[in-house]
Write an enzyme that holds these catalytic residues in place. Structure first.
Site, short mmCIF file in Angstrom:
data_model
loop_
_atom_site.label_atom_id
_atom_site.label_comp_id
_atom_site.label_asym_id
_atom_site.label_seq_id
_atom_site.Cartn_x
_atom_site.Cartn_y
_atom_site.Cartn_z
N ASP A 295 2.53 12.11 10.28
CA ASP A 295 2.24 10.71 10.00
C ASP A 295 1.40 10.60 8.74
O ASP A 295 0.42 11.34 8.57
CB ASP A 295 1.49 10.09 11.18
CG ASP A 295 1.32 8.59 11.03
OD1 ASP A 295 2.29 7.86 11.33
OD2 ASP A 295 0.23 8.16 10.59
N ASN B 95 -0.04 0.31 1.71
CA ASN B 95 0.88 -0.78 1.38
C ASN B 95 0.13 -2.06 1.02
O ASN B 95 0.50 -2.78 0.08
CB ASN B 95 1.81 -1.06 2.56
CG ASN B 95 3.09 -0.23 2.50
OD1 ASN B 95 3.47 0.26 1.43
ND2 ASN B 95 3.76 -0.07 3.63
N HIS C 228 4.49 -2.82 -1.31
CA HIS C 228 5.53 -2.08 -0.58
C HIS C 228 6.39 -1.23 -1.50
O HIS C 228 6.92 -0.20 -1.06
CB HIS C 228 6.40 -3.07 0.21
CG HIS C 228 5.67 -3.68 1.38
ND1 HIS C 228 5.46 -3.02 2.57
CD2 HIS C 228 5.07 -4.90 1.52
CE1 HIS C 228 4.79 -3.79 3.40
NE2 HIS C 228 4.53 -4.95 2.79
N ASP D 64 7.10 2.61 -0.78
CA ASP D 64 8.40 3.29 -0.72
C ASP D 64 8.39 4.54 -1.60
O ASP D 64 8.91 5.59 -1.22
CB ASP D 64 9.51 2.34 -1.17
CG ASP D 64 9.77 1.23 -0.16
OD1 ASP D 64 9.29 1.35 0.99
OD2 ASP D 64 10.44 0.24 -0.52
N GLU E 230 6.29 5.37 8.48
CA GLU E 230 5.63 6.40 7.68
C GLU E 230 5.56 7.73 8.42
O GLU E 230 4.79 8.62 8.07
CB GLU E 230 4.21 5.95 7.32
CG GLU E 230 3.21 5.90 8.46
CD GLU E 230 3.22 4.56 9.21
OE1 GLU E 230 2.22 4.28 9.89
OE2 GLU E 230 4.23 3.81 9.12
#
Length: 412
Positions: A254, A262, A267, A271, A298
């Site tokens: 994780d 974010n 965002h 990404d 994630e």
């Protein structure tokens, strides 16, 4: 095939493919048919003793000593030349075979010489329908034969004009019908080839599409690595193998404080961060046989064959360090670190888990422990948190926003 013309041919590129795809069968058919034709051809040696007995020995000599070696040469040569040359050899060879009875007809005398014309046009029928020649060469052979026989029927004084007219009509009609058959045979062969080619291309395209769809269905579109569906399939296979004694480890990975990442960078940057992380995981896993996938959001998952919990922990630590040492900037964490890190939970099938789902849950519990005890660390199920990752040195290597002030790199 070209429209509005009797010429049977595809466009150059397709014609070349047609020749390549049909060459082997065409050569084989020509060879077998020539053998059959030569048997019948020599049977008709007997007919020469009836129709033209004065030339019977010449007829046999030409057929045996001239045409037989030529036929054997053609049988050999058609497999070693190009398509157009092969068809030309066939056409010229049939012209030579037909030329022998034409010669005997022209030279012969007597009341039965007109029967020689039957042998001639049977040769044409064989060439046009049984072989069959390509339409161009069929027309070439038929035209020369028709002219030669018509001239003979007209010029030979021992053949009455009415008889010559009937024989000529019979021959011309037979040749015409054979040419129609030749055209239809070649047109049908080419049409069948196009249908088969279309079907094979459709099948190939469908297979490619299915392969692409299968790949897309098991590939995460953002990171390009395997997705959760692929993970589920691999997990089932790994679990089946473990029942036979080949144990494995599950690692859940994780990205720490990713929501804050974010919120801070946007965002788009998030990404990009996930792509960077997945690439590092895949690179680190290369050569180890480990299966890396995106588990969701994630979170990533890794499967690796091993029966040693310490080995699994060591590999997980390599994953964790590869991310930390990359030094991807994360300036909005809730701790003192300024770089992207991951927490990892590990569980092995040689432990108490009774099902594959239970094994994943065990890895998830270990991940929960790693996150609860400070993040940027690896915990193994059943080790009570003893597998804590140590400090990591790194070099900052990413700037997520053109306007974002870079945090000072710190050791972990």
């Amino acid at each position: 095939m070209h429209a509005r013309t009797l010429k049977l041919a595809f466009e150059s590129e397709l014609e070349a493919r047609f020749e390549y795809d049909t060459r082997e069968k065409r050569v084989r058919d020509i060879r077998y048919t020539i053998v059959l034709g030569m048997v019948v051809f020599h049977v008709y040696n007997v007919a020469g003793f009836v129709t033209t007995p004065d030339l019977a020995l010449l007829n046999v000599g030409l057929r045996v000593l001239a045409m037989t070696p030529l036929a054997l040469l053609i049988i050999w040569a058609v497999g070693w030349v190009s398509g157009p040359v092969r068809e030309a050899i066939g056409g010229i060879g049939m012209l030579a075979a037909t030329g022998i009875p034409i010669l005997i007809f022209w030279m012969g005398t007597g009341p039965l010489v007109s029967l020689t014309t039957a042998t001639i046009w049977l040769s044409v029928l064989f060439a046009n329908i049984t072989l069959p020649l390509r339409f161009f060469w069929a027309c070439f052979l038929s035209g020369i034969t028709a002219i030669a026989v018509a001239a003979g029927l007209y010029l030979k004084p021992d053949i009455a004009a009415p008889v010559g007219g009937v024989l000529g009509l019979d021959m011309m009609t037979g040749i015409l019908f054979s040419l129609v058959a030749t055209y239809k045979i070649e047109a049908a062969n080419r049409r069948d080839y196009l249908v088969n080619l279309r079907d094979s291309l459709r099948a190939k395209r469908l297979a490619e599409d299915n392969t692409t769809l299968a790949h897309l269905s098991t590939t995460d579109p953002l990171t390009g690595i395997a997705n959760r569906r692929a993970f589920a399939r691999e997990l089932s296979e790994f679990w089946e193998a473990s029942l036979g004694g080949r144990h494995f480890a599950v690692m859940l990975i994780d990205v720490d404080y990713f929501k804050l990442f974010n919120d801070h960078y946007g965002h788009g940057a998030g990404d990009t961060c996930l792509r960077e992380v997945s690439a590092l995981l895949a690179k680190t896993a290369a050569g180890s046989g480990a299966f890396v996938s995106r588990y969701g959001g994630e979170e990533f998952a890794v499967l690796m064959h091993t029966s040693d919990p310490d080995e699994a922990y060591g590999v997980a630590e390599r994953f964790r360090r590869s991310i930390a040492e990359k030094g991807l900037i994360h300036g909005n964490r809730n701790d003192h670190l300024g770089f992207v890190s991951v927490s990892i939970g590990v569980a092995t099938s040689c432990g108490p888990a009774a099902t594959a789902v239970a094994l994943v849950e065990a890895a998830d519990m270990a991940l929960y422990e790693a996150k609860g005890t400070g993040r940027n660390r690896t915990c193994h199920s059943g080790k009570n948190g003893n597998g804590e990752g140590g400090p990591t040195r790194y070099v900052a290597a990413a700037q997520w926003s053109a306007t974002e002030k870079q945090p000072v790199a710190k050791s972990g």
